[in-house]
Motif scaffolding. Structure first.
Motif, mmCIF file in Angstrom:
data_model
loop_
_atom_site.group_PDB
_atom_site.id
_atom_site.type_symbol
_atom_site.label_atom_id
_atom_site.label_comp_id
_atom_site.label_asym_id
_atom_site.label_seq_id
_atom_site.Cartn_x
_atom_site.Cartn_y
_atom_site.Cartn_z
ATOM 1 N N UNK A 19 0.805 -1.212 0.000
ATOM 2 C CA UNK A 19 0.000 0.000 0.000
ATOM 3 C C UNK A 19 0.841 1.267 0.000
ATOM 4 N N UNK A 20 2.051 1.170 0.512
ATOM 5 C CA UNK A 20 2.957 2.318 0.473
ATOM 6 C C UNK A 20 3.531 2.513 -0.929
ATOM 7 N N UNK A 21 3.731 1.409 -1.632
ATOM 8 C CA UNK A 21 4.219 1.424 -3.022
ATOM 9 C C UNK A 21 3.088 0.858 -3.877
ATOM 10 N N UNK A 22 2.099 1.693 -4.158
ATOM 11 C CA UNK A 22 0.847 1.227 -4.749
ATOM 12 C C UNK A 22 1.061 0.596 -6.118
ATOM 13 N N UNK A 23 2.186 0.897 -6.780
ATOM 14 C CA UNK A 23 2.465 0.280 -8.073
ATOM 15 C C UNK A 23 2.571 -1.234 -7.966
ATOM 16 N N UNK A 24 3.009 -1.729 -6.818
ATOM 17 C CA UNK A 24 3.095 -3.175 -6.626
ATOM 18 C C UNK A 24 1.707 -3.794 -6.676
ATOM 19 N N UNK A 25 0.772 -3.160 -5.987
ATOM 20 C CA UNK A 25 -0.608 -3.658 -5.969
ATOM 21 C C UNK A 25 -1.245 -3.557 -7.349
ATOM 22 N N UNK A 26 -1.101 -2.406 -7.983
ATOM 23 C CA UNK A 26 -1.763 -2.207 -9.272
ATOM 24 C C UNK A 26 -1.156 -3.092 -10.359
ATOM 25 N N UNK A 27 0.160 -3.344 -10.293
ATOM 26 C CA UNK A 27 0.784 -4.229 -11.272
ATOM 27 C C UNK A 27 0.253 -5.651 -11.134
ATOM 28 N N UNK A 28 0.046 -6.091 -9.895
ATOM 29 C CA UNK A 28 -0.498 -7.418 -9.657
ATOM 30 C C UNK A 28 -1.933 -7.519 -10.171
ATOM 31 N N UNK A 29 -2.735 -6.480 -9.897
ATOM 32 C CA UNK A 29 -4.120 -6.474 -10.360
ATOM 33 C C UNK A 29 -4.194 -6.463 -11.885
ATOM 34 N N UNK A 30 -3.308 -5.721 -12.509
ATOM 35 C CA UNK A 30 -3.297 -5.658 -13.972
ATOM 36 C C UNK A 30 -2.892 -6.996 -14.577
ATOM 37 N N UNK A 31 -1.917 -7.643 -13.956
ATOM 38 C CA UNK A 31 -1.442 -8.927 -14.482
ATOM 39 C C UNK A 31 -2.498 -10.016 -14.377
ATOM 40 N N UNK A 32 -3.253 -10.023 -13.286
ATOM 41 C CA UNK A 32 -4.210 -11.099 -13.047
ATOM 42 C C UNK A 32 -5.625 -10.776 -13.515
ATOM 43 N N UNK A 33 -6.026 -9.498 -13.397
ATOM 44 C CA UNK A 33 -7.410 -9.131 -13.701
ATOM 45 C C UNK A 33 -7.533 -8.187 -14.893
ATOM 46 N N UNK A 34 -6.395 -7.710 -15.427
ATOM 47 C CA UNK A 34 -6.388 -6.743 -16.530
ATOM 48 C C UNK A 34 -7.006 -5.402 -16.121
ATOM 49 N N UNK A 35 -7.007 -5.123 -14.818
ATOM 50 C CA UNK A 35 -7.553 -3.860 -14.318
ATOM 51 C C UNK A 35 -6.509 -2.763 -14.448
ATOM 52 N N UNK A 36 -6.885 -1.655 -15.035
ATOM 53 C CA UNK A 36 -5.948 -0.535 -15.184
ATOM 54 C C UNK A 36 -6.277 0.635 -14.263
ATOM 55 N N UNK A 37 -7.473 0.673 -13.721
ATOM 56 C CA UNK A 37 -7.878 1.743 -12.802
ATOM 57 C C UNK A 37 -7.248 1.504 -11.433
ATOM 58 N N UNK A 38 -6.521 2.484 -10.937
ATOM 59 C CA UNK A 38 -5.881 2.344 -9.623
ATOM 60 C C UNK A 38 -6.910 2.230 -8.505
ATOM 61 N N UNK A 39 -7.940 3.100 -8.457
ATOM 62 C CA UNK A 39 -8.944 2.929 -7.398
ATOM 63 C C UNK A 39 -9.647 1.575 -7.461
ATOM 64 N N UNK A 40 -9.931 1.074 -8.667
ATOM 65 C CA UNK A 40 -10.584 -0.234 -8.793
ATOM 66 C C UNK A 40 -9.690 -1.344 -8.287
ATOM 67 N N UNK A 41 -8.411 -1.301 -8.647
ATOM 68 C CA UNK A 41 -7.466 -2.311 -8.160
ATOM 69 C C UNK A 41 -7.403 -2.284 -6.641
ATOM 70 N N UNK A 42 -7.374 -1.082 -6.068
ATOM 71 C CA UNK A 42 -7.310 -0.942 -4.616
ATOM 72 C C UNK A 42 -8.579 -1.475 -3.957
#
Length: 206
Positions: A19-42
């Motif tokens: 959560x401090x390095x939100x790119x880690x979370x969003x990269x994981x969400x994009x890889x698995x769910x194809x989600x590009x929206x940061x709030x949606x990934x969060x």
């Protein structure tokens, strides 16, 4: 115990790291769910974390014990068999006995700092994060423990009952906010999404 706490599995950082390095979370969400929206990934991450917290509420309500740790002592573990197979692992097993104040300890230690980081780094409205947690807490108290009395101890969350009794709220479950699941490619709104009835989500600031 109906909630699985992972143990001694290879971790990819802690909750605080993600959560401090939100790119880690969003990269994981994009890889698995194809989600590009940061709030949606969060928000989708918070749904998984909400189930994890429901496990802590179960331990509190059934045994009056709370885990003595913080988000930087909860590790992220990649699993398998799910579209986004994320699990959580405790770095230690230090639990303490408590009274009714244990519910507040869980919120203060494990929930509120996480919600604040998601609001700051992912621009996710706190009310969405809280309702993501509440849905699992309501399910756990009504369907697993079959005793929802401790819901009263989750101060500030009673608004999501929408003036209903817990069992009624569970039987006719509906949200006040959109969890943004609709942002996953190929997915549509959840059956309890307010957008099915309204043009705009209720995302007023808490």
């Amino acid at each position: 115990m109906p909630f699985k706490f992972m143990k001694n599995e290879p971790a990819s950082g802690t909750v605080y790291d993600w959560l401090s390095h939100i790119d880690t979370l969003t990269a994981s969400a994009k890889a698995h769910l194809k989600v590009t929206s940061i709030p949606a990934a969060a928000s989708l991450w918070m749904r998984r974390y909400g189930l994890f917290i429901a496990g802590h509420l179960y331990m509190f309500s059934k045994y009056r014990r709370v885990w003595n740790g913080t988000p930087d002592q909860i590790e992220m573990v990649a699993g398998s068999g799910e579209p986004w197979p994320l699990f959580f692992q405790l770095k230690h097993e230090e639990w303490e006995e408590c009274d009714d104040g244990g519910a507040g300890l869980i919120l203060d230690r494990l929930v509120n700092p996480v919600i604040e980081l998601l609001a700051k780094n992912a621009k996710l409205s706190p009310i969405i994060s809280r309702e993501n947690l509440f849905g699992y807490a309501l399910w756990m108290y009504v369907n697993v423990l079959e005793d929802a009395d401790d819901l009263r101890l989750l101060k500030g969350y009673e608004r999501f009952l929408q003036k209903k009794k817990p069992a009624e709220a569970m039987e006719n479950f509906s949200r006040q906010t959109c969890c943004l699941y609709k942002e996953v490619p190929g997915c549509s709104k959840c059956p309890y999404c307010p957008l099915l009835k309204e043009k705009q989500c209720v995302i007023s600031q808490s």
